[in-house]
Design an enzyme around this catalytic site. Sequence first.
Site, PDB file in Angstrom:
ATOM      1  N   PHE A 128       0.906  -1.230  -0.010  1.00  0.00           N
ATOM      2  CA  PHE A 128      -0.177  -0.015   0.181  1.00  0.00           C
ATOM      3  C   PHE A 128       0.549   1.144  -0.059  1.00  0.00           C
ATOM      4  O   PHE A 128       1.804   1.334   0.942  1.00  0.00           O
ATOM      5  CB  PHE A 128      -0.851   0.182   1.251  1.00  0.00           C
ATOM      6  CG  PHE A 128      -1.915   1.417   1.136  1.00  0.00           C
ATOM      7  CD1 PHE A 128      -2.799   1.400   0.433  1.00  0.00           C
ATOM      8  CD2 PHE A 128      -1.618   2.322   1.905  1.00  0.00           C
ATOM      9  CE1 PHE A 128      -3.960   2.218   0.412  1.00  0.00           C
ATOM     10  CE2 PHE A 128      -2.217   3.472   2.132  1.00  0.00           C
ATOM     11  CZ  PHE A 128      -3.352   3.323   1.193  1.00  0.00           C
ATOM     12  N   ASP A 213       9.311   2.303   1.390  1.00  0.00           N
ATOM     13  CA  ASP A 213       8.225   3.143   1.736  1.00  0.00           C
ATOM     14  C   ASP A 213       8.124   2.773   3.355  1.00  0.00           C
ATOM     15  O   ASP A 213       7.495   1.605   3.666  1.00  0.00           O
ATOM     16  CB  ASP A 213       6.844   2.694   1.001  1.00  0.00           C
ATOM     17  CG  ASP A 213       5.610   3.367   1.682  1.00  0.00           C
ATOM     18  OD1 ASP A 213       5.655   4.051   2.528  1.00  0.00           O
ATOM     19  OD2 ASP A 213       4.877   3.261   0.936  1.00  0.00           O
ATOM     20  N   LYS A 242       2.996   9.476   8.414  1.00  0.00           N
ATOM     21  CA  LYS A 242       2.620   8.893   9.764  1.00  0.00           C
ATOM     22  C   LYS A 242       2.991   9.169  11.259  1.00  0.00           C
ATOM     23  O   LYS A 242       2.729  10.481  11.435  1.00  0.00           O
ATOM     24  CB  LYS A 242       2.272   7.279   9.662  1.00  0.00           C
ATOM     25  CG  LYS A 242       1.576   6.939   8.570  1.00  0.00           C
ATOM     26  CD  LYS A 242       0.714   5.787   8.957  1.00  0.00           C
ATOM     27  CE  LYS A 242      -0.645   5.299   7.944  1.00  0.00           C
ATOM     28  NZ  LYS A 242      -0.313   4.794   6.821  1.00  0.00           N
TER      29      LYS A 242
END
Length: 400
Positions: A128, A213, A242
């Site tokens: 993702f 990522d 995040k």
Amino acid sequence: MSALYGTYARSELAFERGEGVRLFAQDGRRYLDFHSGIAVNALGHGDPHLVNALKAAAEKVWHTSNTFTIPEQERLGQRLVDATFADAVFFTNSGAEAVECAIKTARRYFYDKGEKDRYEIIAFTGSFHGRTLGTIAAGGNPSYLEGFGPPVEGFKHLKPGNLEAVAAAIGPRTCAILIEPVQGEGGVTAFPAEYMQGLRALCDAHGLLLVLDEVQCGYGRTGRFFAHEWSGITPDIMAVAKGIGGGFPLGACLATAEVAKSMVPGTHGSTYGGNPLASAVGNAVLDRILAPGFIAEVDRVGQLFAWHLRQLAQRFPQYVVETRGKGLLAGIKITPPVKDFVVRLRDDHQMLCIAAGDNVVRLIPPLVVTDADIEEAIGKLADAFTALDAEAAASGKAAG
Ligand SMILES: *Cc1c(COP(=O)(O)O)cnc(C)c1O
């Protein structure tokens, strides 16, 4: 009827106040937060150092755009450079934007070298990378791509885990390999050190860039500052977000000097990225995360959590298929439908967590979680499994 887009299957639950690993709902109910706004609230809720940093920044200049020098952004960038493989940083507002910048940086590097057709990126199924047009193409999940026109070209998806398959997929157009060292949304899958080392070796052998990522698995969550440190390798480019803002929208793309030098004026930009408010909070988050002993403590608590989860799996083999993840990015693959189980934990046991792919319960508490919080969470999970047992017995009886 809500005035908002119906893009989220929202619960009606709304929170009013938070304190560390606890959230308090409008009706006064207290919840144990192993969701952390999807691995964002790294320091929990209401951390005084973050609150003070934001308040102080709000009294000064909120926003100037990147037309001007932003001292707090310069400082945050330098601190990230000092603490990582990177030589240069681009700040964004989100994870998807950080990945977009990583993709653009990789492609532009080869363009500048005169290899204009070398833009293909090998990525992996189960990954993702965000919800922009570029990052849904990078993620390759067909259900996220459906209905949005032709996908951004230049991504090839492989099943992760097989180095020979990656070697075979590399061609003259390949410019990079893009991977999450620990897949978050896809099912909390941590890749072994040898696999990450193998990808680095393939990149070196073929002159490719390794793009990581670490939007979800980075920033201390696995018990290292970044998850790739577990394998002793370094990437050429890395996307971060995040935890980096502790709840303030912030992301970053980090790169080596060699690669970053292609991103000259005019190639990329962001109106808000790394603005004074965001950077002030980012610096406050970093004060805490890089304080001596902080990440070592995440490692210790993460190992304790993994141990408890393995015990739980042994106690409830009828429900727990396996335990997964690394540090405080943990998961359990279960047999009952995960979405129902997450709702049950929330409504019956006042514990917040989130589903991941492959029927995995994703357990991502703030990094400040204590041994007692971990034990409380394990108790709630055990209570939820015990309740399932009781219901199965009751319905068995009714059927019998
Ligand atoms: C959440 C996430 C993103 C996207 O971040 P947004 O802030 O939602 O754009 C990208 N990559 C990974 C690994 C993520 O977990």
